[in-house]
Enzyme design. Structure first.
Site, PDB file in Angstrom:
ATOM      1  N   SER A 262     -10.400  30.455  -3.105  1.00  0.00           N
ATOM      2  CA  SER A 262     -10.542  30.066  -1.701  1.00  0.00           C
ATOM      3  C   SER A 262     -10.660  28.553  -1.552  1.00  0.00           C
ATOM      4  CB  SER A 262     -11.772  30.734  -1.089  1.00  0.00           C
ATOM      5  OG  SER A 262     -11.621  32.124  -1.075  1.00  0.00           O
ATOM      6  N   GLY A 263     -10.095  27.814  -2.483  1.00  0.00           N
ATOM      7  CA  GLY A 263     -10.029  26.365  -2.319  1.00  0.00           C
ATOM      8  C   GLY A 263     -11.174  25.596  -2.947  1.00  0.00           C
ATOM      9  N   LYS A 264     -11.966  26.267  -3.778  1.00  0.00           N
ATOM     10  CA  LYS A 264     -13.103  25.574  -4.402  1.00  0.00           C
ATOM     11  C   LYS A 264     -12.610  24.458  -5.328  1.00  0.00           C
ATOM     12  CE  LYS A 264     -15.877  28.156  -7.047  1.00  0.00           C
ATOM     13  NZ  LYS A 264     -15.183  29.358  -6.726  1.00  0.00           N
ATOM     14  N   ASN A 266      -9.675  22.954  -5.321  1.00  0.00           N
ATOM     15  CA  ASN A 266      -9.033  21.872  -4.568  1.00  0.00           C
ATOM     16  C   ASN A 266     -10.055  20.955  -3.911  1.00  0.00           C
ATOM     17  OD1 ASN A 266      -6.522  22.781  -5.266  1.00  0.00           O
ATOM     18  ND2 ASN A 266      -6.160  23.879  -3.351  1.00  0.00           N
ATOM     19  N   SER A 377      -1.941  33.386 -11.834  1.00  0.00           N
ATOM     20  CA  SER A 377      -1.610  32.668 -13.072  1.00  0.00           C
ATOM     21  C   SER A 377      -2.591  31.501 -13.242  1.00  0.00           C
ATOM     22  CB  SER A 377      -0.169  32.166 -13.019  1.00  0.00           C
ATOM     23  OG  SER A 377       0.004  31.298 -11.920  1.00  0.00           O
TER      24      SER A 377
HETATM   25 MN    MN Z   1     -14.751  31.349  -9.768  1.00  0.00          MN
END
Ligand code: MN
Ligand code: OXD
Length: 593
Positions: A262-264, A266, A377
């Site tokens: 969920s974008g952690k 990034n 991936s």
């Molecule tokens: Mn994790």
């Protein structure tokens, strides 16, 4: 068959002065009955040997050595591509101790089942033993563990994401965490990822997928660590951590819990927009996935237990995450990406135009149908290759934290950002976190699930007690970080993202740093403090769209409370009274809005 005597001698010689470690190893060596045992000392040549073996067996492929030196592609069994929560167990003596969010099995029953599967399972094979340290070597908050595995792929990945070797071996005290991993036949019907937090033991069988099989990561650094953290009065969280430095040199520590994919990563690797970089802001990484928070000096400080990334490749590119791209260009193991067989380059959706010839993640010719790379991936890469690593990564106490973010993928309702009214309200915000399911775990993608503090799959004990533990931690802090809810994922009626996200998220972080300084302008609403549209740095987003992103939808929030309430009720009497009060107060504020 008893273990050959030279094993016992070798083990004793290797683990001098470490009776707990040597007796555990001997116990499991007897059960597994391998042909040989290799204890890794952590030198580079051992990694090269593991890779060499995998290559000679055709299990990994060397990538283009000019473009990606020392990098490889591994293709997993198609049935073993993500975490399987249905096979993940917390085996505490009482079922209540594990709580309603965990699968539970009685420890004796689980051990009997697993030991039957492990019995003689490494006959004819070699057992690899990897002692490891999590956290800075000289930190009092670091922990040690030891993994036993028959898989060179698992061992090679472990050597990247944890500090494996002699230093760890010297620290193996009676409190070390033991992890047993056996590939067996990868039979999904007999797959178990079992945790015994009371005895600091993990057993994982019939899976080689990182999140299930790299035992230092989710199993130790989150599930066992969260259990131990409660005993020790600290917290172990599924959080990124980053250090922002302002043009005048002031440092801000930010952690954020976001559900898997969920974008952690990034956010942790945020590339500043030009206007912020130009002014002299800096954004540096401390952790992309896991933070252990200690209470030194009356405030929260984050250390990263890990030594490398096990990140999602899909979607990563020069725009979304240029620093990740720089990091993965060497010494990387890619898992389940596609391959351009002519140039021997890895490829995944989001990386750019589709190469003329392409093999999908299972090695089949790709004809444009479906995805070429698996949506989950991965790349496994040493953290030292990250170009903007914060010095706080090496600090034994870690990064002092000013703000804690919670955020899931939500297309509707949840504003771009809002601040909790208090620590207790902040815990409610974390506990109410719901998100769309992503590809990191097997299940129906897009379905909205409760994921309190992004820890539902990773909390090693009853989450009702976990909320209480957060409360107690807050009571011991002299300086509490402010707590925020963020949501980068709102979409309009055409299904397009309304907020540009990625580096532009700095505009939200800027407001958060202003708030930390007691400066940022905010409006009090029933759900928390929201920025004012006029003073907020909206970048290229229009005032109208920003207004929608900062709107409090009273009816929508009341419906959200109705959706969350049965989840809270599932904890029964154990759910903290003070948290129910926060919940009812929020409903009252909304009703009167
Ligand atoms: Mn994790
Ligand atoms: C991960 C996950 O791999 O959360 O980080 O599943």
């Amino acid at each position: 068959m008893p273990v050959r005597i030279n094993f016992a001698d070798d083990i004793d010689a290797a683990f001098q002065g470490k009776p707990e470690a040597s007796s555990k190893l001997l116990e499991y060596a007897e059960l597994l009955n391998p042909d040989s045992i290799k204890i890794l000392s952590g030198v580079k040549s051992e990694y090269a040997e593991l890779i060499g073996e995998l290559m000679s067996e055709g299990k990994i492929i060397r990538l283009n050595t000019e473009a990606y030196p020392d990098s490889y592609l591994y293709r997993s069994d198609p049935s073993d591509v993500a975490r399987t929560e249905q096979d993940t167990y917390i085996c505490t003596r009482s079922r209540d101790e594990a709580g309603p969010t965990n699968n539970w099995m009685a420890p004796e029953e689980a051990k009997q089942k697993l030991k039957a599967l492990l019995h003689n399972s490494m006959e004819g094979r070699r057992l690899l033993v990897l002692p490891y340290i999590l956290g800075p070597g000289d930190s009092g908050f670091s922990k040690v563990g030891m993994v036993l595995t028959d898989s060179p792929y698992v061992a090679a990945n472990q050597m990247i994401i944890a500090k494996v070797g002699k230093d760890a071996m010297e620290k193996l005290d009676s409190k070390f965490v033991l992890g047993i991993h056996a590939t067996l036949s990868l039979d999904p019907k007999n797959r178990y990822i079992a945790h015994f937090p009371e005895e600091r033991l993990i057993i994982s069988v019939n899976t080689n997928y990182g999140g299930n099989a790299l035992l230092s990561k989710k199993c130790h650094a989150l599930r066992i660590a969260s259990y131990v953290a409660r005993q020790e009065g600290v917290i172990a969280e599924h959080m990124m951590a980053m250090e922002l430095t302002s043009p005048d040199g002031k440092s801000y520590g930010i952690t954020g819990a976001f559900p898997s994919s969920s974008g952690k990563t990034n956010l942790a690797m945020l590339m500043l927009p030009k206007d912020y970089a130009g002014k002299g802001w800096k954004a540096r990484l401390v952790s992309d996935d896991i933070s252990w928070l200690n209470l030194t000096g009356g405030r929260l400080n984050a250390i990263n237990p890990e030594y490398g990334f096990f990140g999602v490749a899909t979607g990563t590119n020069e725009h979304t995450n240029p620093n990740a791209m720089k990091s993965v260009m060497s010494n990387t193991i890619f898992t389940n990406v596609a391959l351009d067989p002519e140039r021997m380059l890895p490829w995944w959706e989001g990386l750019g135009s589709v190469p003329k010839k392409l093999l999908d993640w299972q090695g089949r010719e790709y004809n444009g149908d479906g995805k070429a790379a698996h949506p989950n991936s991965r790349f496994t890469t040493p953290i030292a290759q990250y170009p903007e690593l914060s010095e706080k990564y090496f600090d034994p106490v870690g990064l002092p934290i000013n703000a804690i973010l919670f955020g899931g993928r939500r297309k509707t309702l949840v504003p771009l950002v809002f601040e909790a009214l208090s620590w207790e309200h902040g815990i409610l915000i974390g506990a109410m976190l719901r998100a769309e399911r992503t590809a990191a775990a097997a299940g129906k993608i897009g379905e909205i699930i409760n994921d309190p503090m992004a820890m539902r799959p990773f909390c090693g004990y009853n989450m009702a007690d976990y909320f209480d533990h957060w409360h107690n931690v807050g009571n011991r802090l002299k300086e509490k970080p402010r707590i925020y809810n963020v949501n980068w994922f709102r979409t309009n009626e055409r299904g397009e993202f309304m907020w540009p996200g990625f580096g532009e998220n700095m505009r939200v972080l800027n407001w958060i740093t202003e708030r930390a300084d007691g400066k940022g302008v905010a409006t009090k609403t029933p759900i928390g403090y929201l920025p004012e549209t006029e003073s907020f740095d909206r970048g290229s987003t229009s005032v109208e769209v920003l207004g929608q992103l900062l709107h409090v939808d009273k009816e929508g929030w009341l419906a959200e409370l109705d959706a969350v309430e049965p989840f809270f009720e599932s904890f029964g009497e154990r759910f903290p009274k003070w948290l129910w009060k926060e919940f009812h107060d929020l409903r009252g504020r909304l009703e009167g809005y």
